[in-house]
Motif scaffolding. Structure first.
Motif, PDB file in Angstrom:
ATOM      1  N   LEU A  39       0.802  -1.336  -0.031  1.00 42.33           N
ATOM      2  CA  LEU A  39       0.045  -0.054   0.047  1.00 42.33           C
ATOM      3  C   LEU A  39       0.992   1.170   0.106  1.00 42.33           C
ATOM      4  N   GLU A  40       1.985   1.047   0.850  1.00 44.62           N
ATOM      5  CA  GLU A  40       2.786   2.379   0.794  1.00 44.62           C
ATOM      6  C   GLU A  40       3.536   2.614  -0.579  1.00 44.62           C
ATOM      7  N   LEU A  41       3.971   1.477  -1.080  1.00 42.22           N
ATOM      8  CA  LEU A  41       4.460   1.603  -2.398  1.00 42.22           C
ATOM      9  C   LEU A  41       3.628   2.205  -3.299  1.00 42.22           C
ATOM     10  N   LEU A  42       2.307   1.707  -3.495  1.00 39.85           N
ATOM     11  CA  LEU A  42       1.314   2.064  -4.375  1.00 39.85           C
ATOM     12  C   LEU A  42       1.318   3.687  -4.069  1.00 39.85           C
ATOM     13  N   ALA A  43       0.945   4.049  -3.088  1.00 47.55           N
ATOM     14  CA  ALA A  43       0.832   5.451  -2.591  1.00 47.55           C
ATOM     15  C   ALA A  43       1.917   6.366  -3.212  1.00 47.55           C
ATOM     16  N   SER A  44       3.221   5.759  -2.991  1.00 50.55           N
ATOM     17  CA  SER A  44       4.304   6.386  -3.306  1.00 50.55           C
ATOM     18  C   SER A  44       4.441   6.705  -4.904  1.00 50.55           C
ATOM     19  N   ARG A  45       4.058   5.588  -5.387  1.00 49.08           N
ATOM     20  CA  ARG A  45       4.073   5.342  -7.139  1.00 49.08           C
ATOM     21  C   ARG A  45       3.198   6.390  -7.619  1.00 49.08           C
ATOM     22  N   TRP A  46       1.959   6.716  -7.046  1.00 44.92           N
ATOM     23  CA  TRP A  46       0.881   7.568  -7.715  1.00 44.92           C
ATOM     24  C   TRP A  46       1.127   9.049  -7.281  1.00 44.92           C
ATOM     25  N   GLN A  47       1.842   9.160  -5.978  1.00 40.57           N
ATOM     26  CA  GLN A  47       2.138  10.594  -5.683  1.00 40.57           C
ATOM     27  C   GLN A  47       3.464  11.026  -6.616  1.00 40.57           C
ATOM     28  N   SER A  48       4.423  10.027  -6.921  1.00 40.48           N
ATOM     29  CA  SER A  48       5.427  10.424  -7.898  1.00 40.48           C
ATOM     30  C   SER A  48       4.817  10.731  -9.166  1.00 40.48           C
ATOM     31  N   ARG A  49       3.800  10.050  -9.700  1.00 37.99           N
ATOM     32  CA  ARG A  49       3.090   9.903 -10.866  1.00 37.99           C
ATOM     33  C   ARG A  49       2.441  11.441 -11.163  1.00 37.99           C
ATOM     34  N   GLY A  50       1.741  11.977 -10.122  1.00 38.21           N
ATOM     35  CA  GLY A  50       0.666  12.944 -10.131  1.00 38.21           C
ATOM     36  C   GLY A  50       1.526  14.267 -10.744  1.00 38.21           C
ATOM     37  N   ASP A  51       0.838  15.177 -11.438  1.00 36.61           N
ATOM     38  CA  ASP A  51       1.231  16.467 -12.081  1.00 36.61           C
ATOM     39  C   ASP A  51       0.337  17.215 -11.363  1.00 36.61           C
ATOM     40  N   ARG A  52       0.902  18.199 -10.601  1.00 37.41           N
ATOM     41  CA  ARG A  52       0.319  19.522 -10.052  1.00 37.41           C
ATOM     42  C   ARG A  52      -0.111  20.429 -11.081  1.00 37.41           C
ATOM     43  N   ASP A  53       0.952  20.386 -12.005  1.00 40.01           N
ATOM     44  CA  ASP A  53       0.571  21.649 -13.201  1.00 40.01           C
ATOM     45  C   ASP A  53      -0.446  21.127 -14.538  1.00 40.01           C
ATOM     46  N   ALA A  54      -0.806  19.958 -14.472  1.00 42.97           N
ATOM     47  CA  ALA A  54      -1.708  19.409 -15.485  1.00 42.97           C
ATOM     48  C   ALA A  54      -3.119  20.174 -15.102  1.00 42.97           C
ATOM     49  N   SER A  55      -3.525  20.611 -16.397  1.00 42.50           N
ATOM     50  CA  SER A  55      -4.672  21.559 -16.313  1.00 42.50           C
ATOM     51  C   SER A  55      -5.732  21.099 -15.649  1.00 42.50           C
ATOM     52  N   ASP A  56      -6.242  19.672 -15.554  1.00 46.26           N
ATOM     53  CA  ASP A  56      -7.312  19.246 -14.856  1.00 46.26           C
ATOM     54  C   ASP A  56      -7.057  18.647 -13.725  1.00 46.26           C
ATOM     55  N   ALA A  57      -5.857  18.770 -13.026  1.00 42.60           N
ATOM     56  CA  ALA A  57      -5.167  17.983 -11.887  1.00 42.60           C
ATOM     57  C   ALA A  57      -5.780  18.756 -10.788  1.00 42.60           C
ATOM     58  N   GLN A  58      -6.312  17.895  -9.661  1.00 40.93           N
ATOM     59  CA  GLN A  58      -6.725  18.531  -8.334  1.00 40.93           C
ATOM     60  C   GLN A  58      -6.136  17.944  -7.280  1.00 40.93           C
ATOM     61  N   PRO A  59      -6.179  18.267  -5.934  1.00 38.23           N
ATOM     62  CA  PRO A  59      -5.587  17.237  -5.044  1.00 38.23           C
ATOM     63  C   PRO A  59      -6.595  16.093  -4.846  1.00 38.23           C
ATOM     64  N   VAL A  60      -6.103  14.936  -4.749  1.00 35.80           N
ATOM     65  CA  VAL A  60      -6.629  13.943  -4.200  1.00 35.80           C
ATOM     66  C   VAL A  60      -6.224  13.405  -3.021  1.00 35.80           C
ATOM     67  N   HIS A  61      -7.135  13.145  -2.058  1.00 31.96           N
ATOM     68  CA  HIS A  61      -6.630  12.371  -0.688  1.00 31.96           C
ATOM     69  C   HIS A  61      -6.822  10.884  -0.768  1.00 31.96           C
ATOM     70  N   LEU A  62      -5.567  10.066  -0.618  1.00 34.44           N
ATOM     71  CA  LEU A  62      -5.671   8.817  -0.597  1.00 34.44           C
ATOM     72  C   LEU A  62      -5.629   8.339   0.675  1.00 34.44           C
ATOM     73  N   ILE A  63      -6.505   7.778   1.332  1.00 31.63           N
ATOM     74  CA  ILE A  63      -6.463   7.413   2.769  1.00 31.63           C
ATOM     75  C   ILE A  63      -6.389   5.856   2.906  1.00 31.63           C
ATOM     76  N   TYR A  64      -5.448   5.229   3.314  1.00 28.97           N
ATOM     77  CA  TYR A  64      -5.713   3.731   3.446  1.00 28.97           C
ATOM     78  C   TYR A  64      -5.033   3.172   5.005  1.00 28.97           C
ATOM     79  N   ALA A  65      -5.709   2.248   5.135  1.00 31.15           N
ATOM     80  CA  ALA A  65      -5.200   1.716   6.413  1.00 31.15           C
ATOM     81  C   ALA A  65      -5.593   0.393   6.622  1.00 31.15           C
ATOM     82  N   ALA A  66      -4.588  -0.568   7.256  1.00 34.66           N
ATOM     83  CA  ALA A  66      -4.834  -1.863   7.406  1.00 34.66           C
ATOM     84  C   ALA A  66      -4.057  -2.298   8.408  1.00 34.66           C
ATOM     85  N   PHE A  67      -5.189  -3.079   9.311  1.00 30.01           N
ATOM     86  CA  PHE A  67      -4.963  -3.228  11.035  1.00 30.01           C
ATOM     87  C   PHE A  67      -5.594  -4.190  11.258  1.00 30.01           C
TER      88      PHE A  67
END
Length: 192
Positions: free
Chosen positions: A161-189
């Motif tokens: 889950l942490e690797l997946l979140a990190s991969r998508w955080q790296s892939r995100g593009d703050r400057d893309a015209s249609d990009a908006q902040p997305v909150h990814l909330i995950y928990a496994a317990f």
């Protein structure tokens, strides 16, 4: 496939730093600085609906613990005081905190404040979902699963889950015209 580069983070384990993040307004401030970028006290006050004096006090506390810092190069004059987050994320290891009762209590208080923040964010999303473009509503997801795992398997799932979140955080593009902040909330317990 190459692994994404690790996101810059600040690790916290001392009880004082953990307690500093256990405050809801401090969590909002650091979250806003991370998502919305550097801001002045006034900008943060407007965005978060808090008094400038309160924002200043909490920024000073965050700075004392290494979570925020002044950004004087952004000031247009000598009166403006800009602040920025020092890292994109905060890391801590709950299992290590059990060694010291003071650390454990501070870590628990911090995590409780974070979970409350997550719940408030999800409820705010649901309240405003009807105002969003249907494509954003269709793209969102929420769910849960009950899975029978061993501690080792849970650790493996958590790492994925942490690797997946990190991969998508790296892939995100703050400057893309249609990009908006997305909150990814995950928990496994383990279920209590």
């Amino acid at each position: 496939m190459t692994s994404p580069s690790p996101r810059p983070g600040v690790h916290v384990s001392d009880p004082s730093g953990l307690r500093a993040l256990a405050h809801p307004l401090r969590l909002q401030i650091i979250g806003s600085l991370r998502v919305d970028g550097p801001q002045t006290v006034g900008m943060l006050g407007e965005r978060l609906g808090a008094a400038p004096g309160s924002i200043s006090f909490h920024l000073t506390t965050l700075a004392r613990h290494g979570f925020a810092e002044k950004a004087p190069e952004l000031a247009r004059d000598g009166r403006e005081r800009w602040w920025r987050a020092t890292a994109e994320r905060t890391t801590f290891e709950p299992a290590d905190l059990r060694k010291d009762p003071t650390q454990w209590a501070a870590g628990k208080a911090m995590r409780q404040a974070i979970v409350q923040q997550y719940a408030a964010g999800q409820l705010a999303y649901l309240e405003n979902e009807g105002t969003l473009d249907p494509s954003w509503i269709a793209a969102a997801t929420m769910g849960d699963e009950a899975i029978w795992l061993t501690p080792l398997q849970l650790r493996e799932l958590s790492d994925e889950l942490e690797l997946l979140a990190s991969r998508w955080q790296s892939r995100g593009d703050r400057d893309a015209s249609d990009a908006q902040p997305v909150h990814l909330i995950y928990a496994a317990f383990r279920r209590p």
